[in-house]
Design a protein around this motif. Sequence first.
Motif, PDB file in Angstrom:
ATOM      1  N   UNK A  19       0.824  -1.218   0.000  1.00  0.00           N
ATOM      2  CA  UNK A  19       0.000   0.000   0.000  1.00  0.00           C
ATOM      3  C   UNK A  19       0.853   1.260   0.000  1.00  0.00           C
ATOM      4  N   UNK A  20       1.795   1.358   0.912  1.00  0.00           N
ATOM      5  CA  UNK A  20       2.645   2.541   1.001  1.00  0.00           C
ATOM      6  C   UNK A  20       4.095   2.119   0.803  1.00  0.00           C
ATOM      7  N   UNK A  21       4.751   2.671  -0.217  1.00  0.00           N
ATOM      8  CA  UNK A  21       6.173   2.407  -0.406  1.00  0.00           C
ATOM      9  C   UNK A  21       6.959   3.668  -0.073  1.00  0.00           C
ATOM     10  N   UNK A  22       8.273   3.555  -0.152  1.00  0.00           N
ATOM     11  CA  UNK A  22       9.125   4.689   0.216  1.00  0.00           C
ATOM     12  C   UNK A  22       8.837   5.926  -0.631  1.00  0.00           C
ATOM     13  N   UNK A  23       8.456   5.707  -1.894  1.00  0.00           N
ATOM     14  CA  UNK A  23       8.252   6.831  -2.791  1.00  0.00           C
ATOM     15  C   UNK A  23       7.053   7.680  -2.373  1.00  0.00           C
ATOM     16  N   UNK A  24       6.124   7.079  -1.643  1.00  0.00           N
ATOM     17  CA  UNK A  24       4.933   7.818  -1.240  1.00  0.00           C
ATOM     18  C   UNK A  24       5.305   9.041  -0.412  1.00  0.00           C
ATOM     19  N   UNK A  25       6.324   8.906   0.427  1.00  0.00           N
ATOM     20  CA  UNK A  25       6.687   9.997   1.339  1.00  0.00           C
ATOM     21  C   UNK A  25       7.509  11.078   0.671  1.00  0.00           C
ATOM     22  N   UNK A  26       7.968  10.860  -0.549  1.00  0.00           N
ATOM     23  CA  UNK A  26       8.718  11.880  -1.265  1.00  0.00           C
ATOM     24  C   UNK A  26      10.157  11.989  -0.781  1.00  0.00           C
ATOM     25  N   UNK A  27      10.918  12.915  -1.371  1.00  0.00           N
ATOM     26  CA  UNK A  27      12.343  13.039  -1.073  1.00  0.00           C
ATOM     27  C   UNK A  27      12.653  13.798   0.211  1.00  0.00           C
ATOM     28  N   UNK A  34      11.184   7.434   6.623  1.00  0.00           N
ATOM     29  CA  UNK A  34      10.055   6.908   5.846  1.00  0.00           C
ATOM     30  C   UNK A  34       9.517   5.626   6.480  1.00  0.00           C
ATOM     31  N   UNK A  35      10.420   4.757   6.915  1.00  0.00           N
ATOM     32  CA  UNK A  35       9.979   3.526   7.579  1.00  0.00           C
ATOM     33  C   UNK A  35       9.227   3.846   8.871  1.00  0.00           C
ATOM     34  N   UNK A  36       9.686   4.834   9.585  1.00  0.00           N
ATOM     35  CA  UNK A  36       9.007   5.230  10.822  1.00  0.00           C
ATOM     36  C   UNK A  36       7.617   5.793  10.533  1.00  0.00           C
ATOM     37  N   UNK A  37       7.495   6.586   9.480  1.00  0.00           N
ATOM     38  CA  UNK A  37       6.186   7.127   9.115  1.00  0.00           C
ATOM     39  C   UNK A  37       5.226   6.006   8.710  1.00  0.00           C
ATOM     40  N   UNK A  38       5.721   5.052   7.947  1.00  0.00           N
ATOM     41  CA  UNK A  38       4.877   3.923   7.546  1.00  0.00           C
ATOM     42  C   UNK A  38       4.444   3.117   8.759  1.00  0.00           C
ATOM     43  N   UNK A  82       2.398  12.893   8.434  1.00  0.00           N
ATOM     44  CA  UNK A  82       1.502  11.956   7.749  1.00  0.00           C
ATOM     45  C   UNK A  82       0.293  12.701   7.192  1.00  0.00           C
ATOM     46  N   UNK A  83      -0.303  13.554   8.005  1.00  0.00           N
ATOM     47  CA  UNK A  83      -1.480  14.315   7.587  1.00  0.00           C
ATOM     48  C   UNK A  83      -1.151  15.241   6.412  1.00  0.00           C
ATOM     49  N   UNK A  84      -0.028  15.932   6.516  1.00  0.00           N
ATOM     50  CA  UNK A  84       0.339  16.901   5.473  1.00  0.00           C
ATOM     51  C   UNK A  84       0.578  16.203   4.135  1.00  0.00           C
ATOM     52  N   UNK A  85       1.346  15.124   4.169  1.00  0.00           N
ATOM     53  CA  UNK A  85       1.649  14.410   2.927  1.00  0.00           C
ATOM     54  C   UNK A  85       0.402  13.704   2.410  1.00  0.00           C
ATOM     55  N   UNK A  86      -0.396  13.140   3.316  1.00  0.00           N
ATOM     56  CA  UNK A  86      -1.609  12.458   2.900  1.00  0.00           C
ATOM     57  C   UNK A  86      -2.605  13.393   2.234  1.00  0.00           C
ATOM     58  N   UNK A  87      -2.807  14.567   2.803  1.00  0.00           N
ATOM     59  CA  UNK A  87      -3.747  15.507   2.204  1.00  0.00           C
ATOM     60  C   UNK A  87      -3.205  16.082   0.896  1.00  0.00           C
TER      61      UNK A  87
END
Length: 220
Positions: A19-27, A34-38, A82-87
Motif C-alpha cells: 500500500x505505502x512504499x518509500x516513494x509515497x513519502x517523497x524526497x 520513511x519507515x518510521x512514518x509507515x 503523515x497528515x500533510x503528505x496524505x492531504x
Amino acid sequence: MAARQARPRPRPSAALAGEIDDEFWGPEYPPVARCLLTSAVACFAKQGFEATTTRDIGTGAGLSTAALYVHFPSKEDALFAIMRIGHQSALDALGPAAPRNGADRDPVAALSDLVRGLVNRAARYPTIARVCQYELSALTPEHYREIAAMRKGLTDVFRFAVSRGVAAGLFDVDDVNRVARAILSLGLDLVRWYRPDGPDSPEALGEAYVKLALRMLGAP
C-alpha cells in the motif's frame, strides 16, 4: 576488543506491504524516517494515536524505542507529517480537472474526473486516508489549522466544479455548498470499510461513485 554491535536496520511495516512504499513519502525524508512514518500509519490506524507509543512505532520499523525522536520532535509531529503528505496526495490525485484555470472543460467530465481521482486515491491508500480522517483532533492547534486549510482546498475544488455545472444548466441542485460537501464525503467515507483485497478495484469504485455523484447532481 569486543565486536561492535550491528545497528538495527529499518524495515517497512508488514501491515502496509503493497500500500505505502518509500516513494509515497517523497524526497523530504531519509529512508529511516520513511519507515518510521509507515510504521506510525499502521499503528495509528490499528489502535489510534493516543494508544500508540513511540515503542510501538520503533518496533514496527525494526528500530529502537527512541528512533522516532531522531527524525521527529514528537509523536504528534510524525502524525502531522503523515497528515500533510496524505492531504497533499489527495489534492494531487484530483489531476488537471482541479485548477480553476481549467474552467473551459465540460463540467460533467471535469466533475467526473474529480470523483474518480478522489475515490481512486482513497481506495489505493485506505490506511493513511483513514488516519487522515480520524486523527485530526490529535493535532496541535497550529498544525490543525494548516491541515484544515488543505481540507478546505479540497472542498473548494468540488464546490467550484459543481457551481460551473449549475451555471451551465447541467446540474440541478438547490445548494452548491451542501452538495459539494456531500460528494466529497461520499468519496472519503469509503476508507471506513474498503479493503484492497476486497472484490472492488479502485477503478471500479471510481466509476460507480461517478454515477452516484452525477445522480446527486441531476446531471443528464
